[in-house]
Design an enzyme around this catalytic site. Structure first.
Site, PDB file in Angstrom:
ATOM      1  N   ASN A  42       0.844  -1.201   0.000  1.00 44.62           N
ATOM      2  CA  ASN A  42       0.000   0.000   0.000  1.00 44.62           C
ATOM      3  C   ASN A  42       0.875   1.245   0.000  1.00 44.62           C
ATOM      4  OD1 ASN A  42       0.629  -0.759   2.707  1.00 44.62           O
ATOM      5  ND2 ASN A  42      -1.082   0.386   3.516  1.00 44.62           N
ATOM      6  N   ILE A  43       0.406   2.262  -0.711  1.00 44.10           N
ATOM      7  CA  ILE A  43       1.145   3.517  -0.878  1.00 44.10           C
ATOM      8  C   ILE A  43       0.165   4.651  -0.591  1.00 44.10           C
ATOM      9  CG2 ILE A  43       2.534   4.926  -2.462  1.00 44.10           C
ATOM     10  CD1 ILE A  43       2.941   2.296  -4.118  1.00 44.10           C
ATOM     11  N   GLU A  44       0.291   5.231   0.603  1.00 42.70           N
ATOM     12  CA  GLU A  44      -0.671   6.262   1.008  1.00 42.70           C
ATOM     13  C   GLU A  44      -0.249   7.643   0.512  1.00 42.70           C
ATOM     14  OE1 GLU A  44      -1.203   5.670   5.242  1.00 42.70           O
ATOM     15  OE2 GLU A  44      -2.412   3.864   4.870  1.00 42.70           O
ATOM     16  N   CYS A  53      -4.014   0.610  -2.536  1.00 39.09           N
ATOM     17  CA  CYS A  53      -3.906  -0.632  -1.759  1.00 39.09           C
ATOM     18  C   CYS A  53      -2.804  -1.537  -2.325  1.00 39.09           C
ATOM     19  CB  CYS A  53      -5.213  -1.395  -1.796  1.00 39.09           C
ATOM     20  SG  CYS A  53      -6.532  -0.710  -0.783  1.00 39.09           S
ATOM     21  N   GLU A  55      -2.979  -4.698  -3.025  1.00 38.58           N
ATOM     22  CA  GLU A  55      -3.462  -5.587  -4.082  1.00 38.58           C
ATOM     23  C   GLU A  55      -3.417  -4.857  -5.430  1.00 38.58           C
ATOM     24  OE1 GLU A  55      -4.838  -4.867  -1.184  1.00 38.58           O
ATOM     25  OE2 GLU A  55      -6.135  -6.444  -0.455  1.00 38.58           O
ATOM     26  N   CYS A  86     -10.380  -4.963   0.456  1.00 43.48           N
ATOM     27  CA  CYS A  86     -11.497  -3.996   0.447  1.00 43.48           C
ATOM     28  C   CYS A  86     -12.360  -4.235  -0.793  1.00 43.48           C
ATOM     29  CB  CYS A  86     -10.957  -2.568   0.489  1.00 43.48           C
ATOM     30  SG  CYS A  86     -10.294  -1.994  -1.089  1.00 43.48           S
TER      31      CYS A  86
HETATM   32  N1  THU Z   1      -5.239  -1.604   2.576  1.00 45.27           N
HETATM   33  C1  THU Z   1      -4.683  -2.411   1.635  1.00 45.27           C
HETATM   34  O1  THU Z   1      -3.583  -2.105   1.113  1.00 45.27           O
HETATM   35  N2  THU Z   1      -5.327  -3.528   1.278  1.00 45.27           N
HETATM   36  C2  THU Z   1      -6.488  -3.956   1.837  1.00 45.27           C
HETATM   37  O2  THU Z   1      -7.002  -4.989   1.447  1.00 45.27           O
HETATM   38  C3  THU Z   1      -7.127  -3.191   2.899  1.00 45.27           C
HETATM   39  C4  THU Z   1      -6.525  -1.876   3.201  1.00 45.27           C
HETATM   40  C5  THU Z   1      -4.527  -0.394   2.978  1.00 45.27           C
HETATM   41  C6  THU Z   1      -5.137   0.911   2.528  1.00 45.27           C
HETATM   42  C7  THU Z   1      -4.569   1.868   3.555  1.00 45.27           C
HETATM   43  O3  THU Z   1      -3.273   2.264   3.116  1.00 45.27           O
HETATM   44  C8  THU Z   1      -4.403   1.024   4.801  1.00 45.27           C
HETATM   45  O4  THU Z   1      -4.457  -0.323   4.377  1.00 45.27           O
HETATM   46  C9  THU Z   1      -5.455   1.281   5.851  1.00 45.27           C
HETATM   47  O5  THU Z   1      -6.717   1.208   5.328  1.00 45.27           O
END
Ligand code: THU
Length: 132
Positions: A42-44, A53, A55, A86
């Protein structure tokens, strides 16, 4: 399919996660139709909805590297706890998977439960129904 190898690849990707806002670090590893592994994390972003996300970033890697179909995807979040994809990621897995695609979620530190996309996303929106 070597689930230990896939798990190690997902953990390595998770170590690259950029999640300074949620501090929830996620890694994903895919095996494509050629048996090649692709990974993502994940890269916020400070503009929260722009974040991506794990995935989704793994699917981007698969596509750019010539894979077309997710055969297996394994997701790691908090150690030993399932990180269930998600809704948006379920739709992405549906788009780039098939009816045999296996989604592996942690049930303990070393064990996984395996799911089909039809279980996780029943009645998915199917783009093949669109006029092209
Ligand atoms: N996140 C994912 O990368 N994959 C998921 O299946 C659920 C959530 C990440 C998004 C965000 O960066 C962090 O988790 C918190 O929601």
């Amino acid at each position: 399919m070597n689930i230990k190898e896939l798990h190690q690849a997902a953990l390595k990707a998770q170590s690259k996660s950029y999640a300074p806002y949620s501090k929830f670090y996620v890694g994903a590893a895919i095996i494509d139709e050629h048996g090649i592994i692709h990974v993502g994390c994940n890269i916020e972003n400070a503009s929260y909805p722009v974040g991506c996300c794990a995935e989704q970033s793994a699917v981007s890697q698969m596509i750019i590297n010539g894979g077309q179909t997710i055969k297996h995807i394994l997701i790691v979040g908090k150690s030993g706890e399932a990180c269930s994809p998600c809704g948006a990621c379920r739709q992405i897995i549906f788009e780039h998977g098939d009816e045999l695609t296996q989604i592996h979620l942690q049930s303990s530190e070393t064990q996984f439960s395996s799911h089909n996309i039809s279980d996780l996303l029943p009645s998915a929106f199917d783009g093949s129904k669109l006029d092209k």
